[in-house]
Design an enzyme around this catalytic site. Structure first.
Site, PDB file in Angstrom:
ATOM      1  N   ASN A 199      -7.069  -0.364  27.960  1.00 21.50           N
ATOM      2  CA  ASN A 199      -6.065   0.225  28.819  1.00 21.50           C
ATOM      3  C   ASN A 199      -4.987   0.868  27.949  1.00 21.50           C
ATOM      4  OD1 ASN A 199      -4.514   0.820  31.155  1.00 21.50           O
ATOM      5  ND2 ASN A 199      -5.275  -1.044  32.129  1.00 21.50           N
ATOM      6  N   HIS A 234       3.077 -10.364   7.333  1.00 23.90           N
ATOM      7  CA  HIS A 234       4.066 -10.280   6.268  1.00 23.90           C
ATOM      8  C   HIS A 234       4.432 -11.696   5.853  1.00 23.90           C
ATOM      9  CE1 HIS A 234       4.510  -5.979   6.660  1.00 23.90           C
ATOM     10  NE2 HIS A 234       4.448  -6.168   7.975  1.00 23.90           N
ATOM     11  N   ASP A 259      -5.615  -2.479   8.511  1.00 19.85           N
ATOM     12  CA  ASP A 259      -5.573  -2.348   7.055  1.00 19.85           C
ATOM     13  C   ASP A 259      -6.888  -2.828   6.445  1.00 19.85           C
ATOM     14  OD1 ASP A 259      -2.977  -1.600   7.627  1.00 19.85           O
ATOM     15  OD2 ASP A 259      -2.107  -2.778   6.001  1.00 19.85           O
ATOM     16  N   ASP A 307       0.813  -1.221   0.000  1.00 21.17           N
ATOM     17  CA  ASP A 307       0.000   0.000   0.000  1.00 21.17           C
ATOM     18  C   ASP A 307       0.848   1.274   0.000  1.00 21.17           C
ATOM     19  OD1 ASP A 307       0.922  -0.054   2.587  1.00 21.17           O
ATOM     20  OD2 ASP A 307      -1.042   0.077   3.526  1.00 21.17           O
TER      21      ASP A 307
END
Length: 155
Positions: free
Chosen positions: A93, A123, A101, A22
Site C-alpha cells: 500500500n 545506528h 543497505d 557509506d
C-alpha cells in the site's frame, strides 16, 4: 567491480554486519548506487495511475528481482533498491520505504500496510560506538511468504 580499496572495505563491512559509514571519499560507487535507486523510485512515483506497463518496467529496473503480480502503490522510497528481492503477488500500500543497505527478501503473497518501513540498517545505541552520524551496522531482512506487515514499530 570496485577498485577503490576504501569502497571494497565498506562493502565487506556491510556484508559482515560490522559498523560502517557509506558516505566518505572513495565511496563514489556506493553513492551512485543510492542515487540511481532514488532516481528510479522518483520515476516510479511519477507514473500515471493507469500506467501498469511503465510501473512494471521500473520495478524490474529498480529491484534485484521481481516476481509476478507485484503491485506497489506510490510513493515508494528506497535506499538502493537493487538489494531488494520481491516474490510473487506482493502488494504494498502507499508509502513503502525500503532501507536496503543489504539484502531484503520479500516472500510470495506478502502484503504491506500503508507507510511500512523495512530497514536493514540501524545506528549504534551506546554513545561510545557512535563515532559519526552515518555509522551503522546492517543485517538482511526477510518477510516470510503469506504474511502481512503492518505499519508502526516492528519488534
Amino acid at each position: 567491480m570496485t577498485t577503490d580499496p576504501r569502497e571494497r572495505e565498506v562493502r565487506r563491512r556491510m556484508a559482515a554486519r560490522e559498523l560502517y559509514s557509506d558516505g566518505a571519499p572513495g565511496l563514489e560507487g556506493l553513492a551512485e548506487e543510492r542515487l540511481r535507486g532514488k532516481e528510479l523510485a522518483d520515476a516510479y512515483n511519477r507514473t500515471g495511475a493507469r500506467d501498469e506497463e511503465g510501473r512494471r518496467a521500473l520495478l524490474k529496473e529498480t529491484f534485484a528481482s521481481v516476481g509476478t503480480g507485484v503491485w506497489i502503490e506510490p510513493p515508494l522510497h528506497v535506499a538502493y533498491g537493487s538489494r531488494t528481492h520481491l516474490g510473487d503477488d506482493v502488494y504494498a500500500n502507499f508509502g513503502l520505504t525500503l532501507v536496503d543497505d543489504v539484502e531484503v527478501f520479500v516472500g510470495n503473497r506478502v502484503m504491506f500496510a500503508p507507510h511500512v518501513t523495512i530497514s536493514t540498517t540501524g545506528h549504534p545505541v551506546h554513545p561510545s560506538t557512535r563515532t559519526c552520524a552515518r555509522t551503522a551496522p546492517s543485517s538482511p531482512r526477510r518477510c516470510a511468504s503469506r504474511t502481512t506487515c503492518g505499519s508502526g514499530p516492528a519488534r
